[in-house]
Design a protein around this motif. Structure first.
Motif, PDB file in Angstrom:
ATOM      1  N   ASP A  55       0.829  -1.547  -0.050  1.00 17.45           N
ATOM      2  CA  ASP A  55       0.018   0.202   0.021  1.00 17.45           C
ATOM      3  C   ASP A  55       0.837   1.203   0.356  1.00 17.45           C
ATOM      4  OD1 ASP A  55      -1.621   2.507   1.208  1.00 17.45           O
ATOM      5  OD2 ASP A  55      -2.844   1.194   0.429  1.00 17.45           O
ATOM      6  N   PRO A  56       0.907   2.351  -1.002  1.00 21.35           N
ATOM      7  CA  PRO A  56       1.415   3.041  -1.421  1.00 21.35           C
ATOM      8  C   PRO A  56       1.752   4.053   0.190  1.00 21.35           C
ATOM      9  CG  PRO A  56       0.632   2.811  -3.094  1.00 21.35           C
ATOM     10  CD  PRO A  56      -0.761   2.662  -1.654  1.00 21.35           C
ATOM     11  N   ASP A  57       0.275   4.514   0.824  1.00 27.66           N
ATOM     12  CA  ASP A  57       0.528   4.796   2.090  1.00 27.66           C
ATOM     13  C   ASP A  57       0.937   4.119   2.946  1.00 27.66           C
ATOM     14  OD1 ASP A  57      -1.348   7.227   1.243  1.00 27.66           O
ATOM     15  OD2 ASP A  57      -2.973   6.245   1.124  1.00 27.66           O
ATOM     16  N   GLU A  58       0.718   3.259   3.352  1.00 26.09           N
ATOM     17  CA  GLU A  58       1.409   3.405   4.359  1.00 26.09           C
ATOM     18  C   GLU A  58       2.888   2.145   4.276  1.00 26.09           C
ATOM     19  OE1 GLU A  58      -0.221  -1.547   4.524  1.00 26.09           O
ATOM     20  OE2 GLU A  58      -1.850  -0.908   4.912  1.00 26.09           O
ATOM     21  N   GLU A  60       4.554   5.266   2.790  1.00 25.49           N
ATOM     22  CA  GLU A  60       5.111   6.197   2.979  1.00 25.49           C
ATOM     23  C   GLU A  60       5.245   6.487   4.408  1.00 25.49           C
ATOM     24  OE1 GLU A  60       6.193   9.086   1.462  1.00 25.49           O
ATOM     25  OE2 GLU A  60       5.488   8.823  -0.800  1.00 25.49           O
ATOM     26  N   ALA A  61       4.324   5.907   5.573  1.00 30.94           N
ATOM     27  CA  ALA A  61       4.280   6.061   6.699  1.00 30.94           C
ATOM     28  C   ALA A  61       5.577   5.196   6.833  1.00 30.94           C
ATOM     29  CB  ALA A  61       2.872   5.158   6.906  1.00 30.94           C
ATOM     30  N   GLU A  64       8.142   7.234   6.751  1.00 26.88           N
ATOM     31  CA  GLU A  64       8.576   8.128   7.100  1.00 26.88           C
ATOM     32  C   GLU A  64       9.329   8.196   8.843  1.00 26.88           C
ATOM     33  OE1 GLU A  64       6.012  11.394   9.107  1.00 26.88           O
ATOM     34  OE2 GLU A  64       5.580  10.911   7.537  1.00 26.88           O
ATOM     35  N   ARG A  92       9.388  -4.266   2.462  1.00 28.66           N
ATOM     36  CA  ARG A  92       8.693  -3.487   2.836  1.00 28.66           C
ATOM     37  C   ARG A  92      10.168  -2.376   3.295  1.00 28.66           C
ATOM     38  NH1 ARG A  92       5.667  -2.707   6.882  1.00 28.66           N
ATOM     39  NH2 ARG A  92       4.279  -0.930   5.746  1.00 28.66           N
ATOM     40  N   THR A 181      -6.652  -4.671  -2.886  1.00 33.19           N
ATOM     41  CA  THR A 181      -6.742  -3.510  -2.894  1.00 33.19           C
ATOM     42  C   THR A 181      -7.186  -2.436  -2.014  1.00 33.19           C
ATOM     43  OG1 THR A 181      -8.009  -3.534  -4.609  1.00 33.19           O
ATOM     44  CG2 THR A 181      -5.813  -3.683  -5.565  1.00 33.19           C
ATOM     45  N   SER A 182      -8.628  -3.039  -1.519  1.00 28.54           N
ATOM     46  CA  SER A 182      -9.319  -2.091  -1.410  1.00 28.54           C
ATOM     47  C   SER A 182     -10.347  -2.479   0.228  1.00 28.54           C
ATOM     48  CB  SER A 182     -10.544  -1.498  -1.609  1.00 28.54           C
ATOM     49  OG  SER A 182     -11.092  -2.456  -3.154  1.00 28.54           O
TER      50      SER A 182
END
Length: 280
Positions: A55-58, A60-61, A64, A92, A181-182
């Motif tokens: 997941d792109p958002d995961e 990014e988190a 960070e 990951r 995906t969702s």
């Protein structure tokens, strides 16, 4: 009754420990995991790694978090010769380092079957969704001929758990894609219930109801049994009327000249209802 000789037993245990090979510098066992810092470019990804969805958002988190607090758990690698390594587990974390533009990553060099190690590491971290785990288990069975009991021993689960998880591979591809995906919030137990349904059309129908908020397959089936009878009856009546109109309206040109305004209005309303039914 004589008491066990605890002192003697402890002495035997201590003797066994003393005969085990030790590292000369730190006094640890020679098979103690070896932590190293490796150039990312020397690590080859595992094409069979169990985790398939990132997941792109995961991501990014995670990047960070690593940037702010550092890497808290090294990845696992195996030596492949010539100063190169194969990634066993931690893709990951590896990808997050790439995203951050880092040159190196901390890794633990391990040995053993890479498929098993990758699966166990992901299971222990709860990093895999239910479908990813099912695919990984099936791959191990095919590659090594493991039984379900043996797979259960590898991942620390019961044979029944393995059996139900493997059943997820029978889900239609459409459900697998949407889940990955969702709809990863759908529980494993609900997926297993759908997977044990033999008819694919019914599987897809149940999946739609679960996505709509039915919650469980039992609830979805209960709703299916409760409502369609009247809905199906009304729809059948409507289509019988449509078929009758089609049979009787054989000469459209002749009928058109005899239509009055009230009849035209009724036909326009019927057309509007048909368009609404078709979603047009």
């Amino acid at each position: 009754m004589a008491k066990p000789d605890k002192t003697r037993n402890f002495g035997m245990f201590r003797g066994a420990m003393e005969t085990q090979a030790k590292d000369a510098l730190f006094g640890t066992s020679v098979d103690f995991p070896k932590l190293v810092e490796i150039d990312l470019g020397r690590i080859a990804r595992n094409p069979d790694q169990p985790r398939k969805h990132f997941d792109p958002d995961e991501m990014e988190a995670l990047a960070e978090s690593i940037q702010r607090y550092g890497l808290k758990q090294p990845i696992l690698v195996q030596e492949t010769g010539g100063g190169s390594f194969a990634l066993v587990a931690g893709e990951r974390r590896y990808r997050a380092h790439e995203m951050l533009g880092k040159d190196t990553i901390f890794a633990i060099i391990t040995s053993g079957d890479s498929d098993e190690l990758a699966l166990v590491e992901n299971v222990q971290r709860v990093d895999l969704d239910a479908v990813e785990l099912a695919m990984a288990l099936a791959r191990l069975m095919e590659r090594h001929g493991y039984t379900q009991e043996e797979l259960g021993s590898i991942i620390g689960k019961s044979q029944s758990y393995v059996s139900h998880t493997l059943r997820l591979n029978a889900l239609p591809d459409a459900i697998k894609r949407e889940y990955a995906t969702s709809h990863r919030d759908v529980s494993r137990s609900v997926l297993v219930e759908i997977a044990w349904v033999k008819d694919e059309a019914e599987q897809l129908a149940l999946w739609q109801r679960v996505k709509a908020g039915e919650g469980t397959v039992k609830a979805a089936r209960t709703r299916k049994a409760r409502t369609p009878a009247s809905e199906t009856s009304a729809l059948a009546t409507f289509f019988n009327a449509v078929r009758l109109i089609r049979r009787q309206a054989t000469d459209v040109e002749a009928h058109r000249s005899r239509l009055d305004e009230e009849q035209r209005a009724e036909l326009r309303e019927l057309r509007r209802q048909i368009d609404e039914l078709l979603g047009e």
